[in-house]
Design an enzyme around this catalytic site. Structure first.
Site, PDB file in Angstrom:
ATOM      1  CG  ASN A 110      -1.890   1.148   1.248  1.00 16.21           C
ATOM      2  OD1 ASN A 110      -1.579   2.256   0.828  1.00 16.21           O
ATOM      3  ND2 ASN A 110      -3.083   0.877   1.741  1.00 16.21           N
ATOM      4  CB  THR A 111       2.251   3.273  -2.778  1.00 13.34           C
ATOM      5  OG1 THR A 111       1.015   3.678  -3.366  1.00 13.34           O
ATOM      6  CG2 THR A 111       2.807   2.074  -3.518  1.00 13.34           C
ATOM      7  CB  CYS A 112      -1.627   5.731   0.304  1.00 15.18           C
ATOM      8  SG  CYS A 112      -2.146   6.084  -1.393  1.00 15.18           S
ATOM      9  CB  ALA A 113      -0.528   3.024   4.528  1.00 14.40           C
TER      10      ALA A 113
END
EC number: 2.3.2.26
Length: 567
Positions: free
Chosen positions: A533-536
């Site tokens: 999960n690149t956002c988190a």
């Protein structure tokens, strides 16, 4: 000693009764004097192996004088003699002790001797002791002698350490590393200050939505940055779409923005607006781009990449960096001209032996010189050098367009001109080096409870993860594709997969990068490939695999995955 030019060169740490707050180092060949108030770098004072004598005084205003005899040590590159301070000629009732420690890394098979001669001008009623400690870290092929001679005018205890040039080099290297760390910390604070002046925590306006086609990232950015309502002081909303205009399904919580800024910086430097080697990019003159204001937009894009993402160009030429920061540009070198035909024409002009030869060469290059605004006749050989002016390298006009219209945004230009030394590596020092150790330190682990079956699987997976990163750093993680070619995965690929960024920003990530584990099946199938999960900035590792299987699925998963594991 320290090489940091903002602090004093000399400081003393030890347990010597005669030591005072102020000290002086002297050498006779060459004549060098260093005191506690000296500043600068060691290299400004010492350029080769030098013998120093040390003297302590009661206050800095006291004149330094030492009756010393030149000593030429054979094994130690720096020798020191201490003369204790004295304001009394009273006879000594206590012991007078001189201790010298000599350390040598030179090989030796013969005897190693260290000699101290000590005299006192005052009578002493106590014992006078001279002690020598000599340490050798390697066998020696010949005799090694280190001699220190000192004269004492009063009872004192003095400790002098004599070390080899290797120790001095290590000290300088350590000081250089400390200075580099200080620079990184200062740059981090500077970037955070620039970031705080923006409104990156505010909701993203519709005008800041960037619809990105991966095959044409720069064109996608130009469409967005040219909007009248585009606001570089607000955060971006990135939507990656394919060639049919269908979204990739990622919602921008930070990961798509990091991915976009990385691709944008790469696209700018690989575009027609920049020329030169991969590690020394210069501006190219594009008349159409200049008339359309694209250079101003490129400067704005640089500012956004720097402040929003902590992403620097890293590979600009020193000349271009000088122009941007207001420093005098270094002399022009014709080899910097990227166009082969123009470079050959200029070299022919420069190599002309007579005015007639120069004029002939100028006529042959007239079309190119006319387009550059540099066509002129020469009446003497000295005038031909004017044809190598910065205008030929397109450094004047385009440099002004980049800095005045674009880098002013977000305060980057002002910070660049004010703190030039901090920015140099950020603009032209090369891409940051990512190591296995830095990735291991970056991610925190989210384990299951101690003693559970899941915890046992997770600990094995972490061991595999650590070993696999070391293999990546060595360049040995690869998969074979059709045709038999090997495609390697590197540490930058791993970080891109997990975060969207190829380097750790100077100010770090706002999120805490985490490692989780894939225990649950997906639609009845075992999850053997990594997910992210690149956002988190969460990397999810497979469990229950042996080491060879783990390496295979990690490498294939990262190389063959879409750009976002899970967005």
């Amino acid at each position: 000693m320290t090489a940091n030019c903002h602090v004093h060169l000399l400081c003393y740490a030890g347990a010597v009764n005669s030591a005072t707050e102020f000290l002086c180092l002297k050498s006779n060949n060459p004549h060098v004097t260093l005191t506690t108030s000296s500043t600068g770098t060691i290299g400004e004072y010492v350029t080769h192996s030098t013998t120093f004598f040390v003297q302590w005084v009661e206050d800095e205003g006291e004149s330094f004088n030492s009756e010393t005899t030149d000593v030429i040590p054979s094994a130690a590159s720096v020798s020191s003699t201490s003369t204790g301070p004295s304001t009394s000629s009273a006879p000594s009732t206590g012991p007078s002790t001189s201790t010298v420690q000599s350390t040598s890394s030179a090989p030796s098979t013969g005897p190693s001797t260290s000699t101290v001669q000590s005299t006192s001008s005052a009578p002493s009623t106590g014992p006078s002791t001279s002690t020598v400690q000599s340490t050798s870290s390697a066998p020696s092929t010949g005799p090694s002698t280190s001699t220190v001679q000192s004269t004492y005018s009063s009872p004192s205890t003095s400790v002098v350490q004599t070390t080899s040039s290797t120790s001095s080099t290590t000290s300088i290297s350590r000081s250089s590393n400390e200075a580099a760390t200080d620079n990184r910390n200062d740059l981090r604070r500077l970037l955070l200050n620039l970031q705080s002046a923006a409104e990156l925590s505010e909701p993203c306006p519709t005008s800041n939505c960037v619809n990105v086609v991966r095959q044409s990232v720069l064109d996608s950015a130009l469409r967005a940055f040219r909007r009248r309502a585009f606001n570089p002081y607000r955060r971006l909303d990135i939507m990656f779409v394919d060639t049919c205009g269908t979204g990739e399904g990622s919602v921008d919580g930070g990961g798509p923005t990091r991915e976009f800024l990385r691709l944008l910086m790469r696209s700018i430097l690989e575009s027609k607006y920049f020329v030169g080697p991969q590690n020394s990019k210069s501006l190219a003159l594009d008349s159409l781009g200049l008339s359309r204001g694209y250079y101003k937009l490129l400067g704005m894009m640089f500012s956004v990449c720097i402040v929003h993402g902590g992403l620097g160009p890293c590979v600009l030429s020193r000349r271009l960096f000088s122009q941007l920061s207001g420093l005098p540009a270094p002399p022009v070198d014709i080899t910097e001209v990227d166009e082969p035909e123009l470079r050959a024409q200029l070299e022919k002009i420069q190599s002309a032996k007579t005015v007639e030869e120069a004029c002939t060469a100028i006529v042959e290059a007239s079309n190119s010189l006319h387009m550059l605004g540099a066509l002129s006749r020469v009446s003497c050989l000295e005038e031909r050098d004017d044809l190598g002016s910065p205008n030929l390298l397109c450094g004047g006009t385009t440099g002004d367009a980049l800095e005045t219209g674009g880098l002013v945004v977000l305060g980057v230009l002002n910070a660049l001109e004010t703190h030039m030394a901090l920015w140099e590596d950020f603009f032209c020092g090369g891409a940051p080096i990512l190591t296995a150790a830095s990735l291991l330190e970056l991610f925190s682990l989210e384990y299951s409870p101690q003693g559970s079956n899941k915890r046992a699987l997770e600990e094995v997976a972490v061991a595999h993860w650590r070993d696999w990163l070391i293999v990546d750093e060595d360049g040995d993680a690869a998969i074979q594709v059709d045709g038999g070619d090997l495609v390697k995965v590197n540490l930058e690929d791993v970080l891109v997969f997990a975060s969207g960024a190829s380097a750790i920003p100077p100010f770090g990530f706002k999120e805490t990068p985490m490692i989780e584990f894939l225990h649950e099946n997906l639609n009845g199938s075992r999850r053997m490939f990594p997910e992210a999960n690149t956002c988190a900035i969460t990397l999810k590792l497979p469990v229950g695999l042996d080491y060879d299987e783990y390496c295979q699925f990690m490498t294939e998963g990262i190389l063959q995955s879409p750009n976002f594991g899970v967005a």
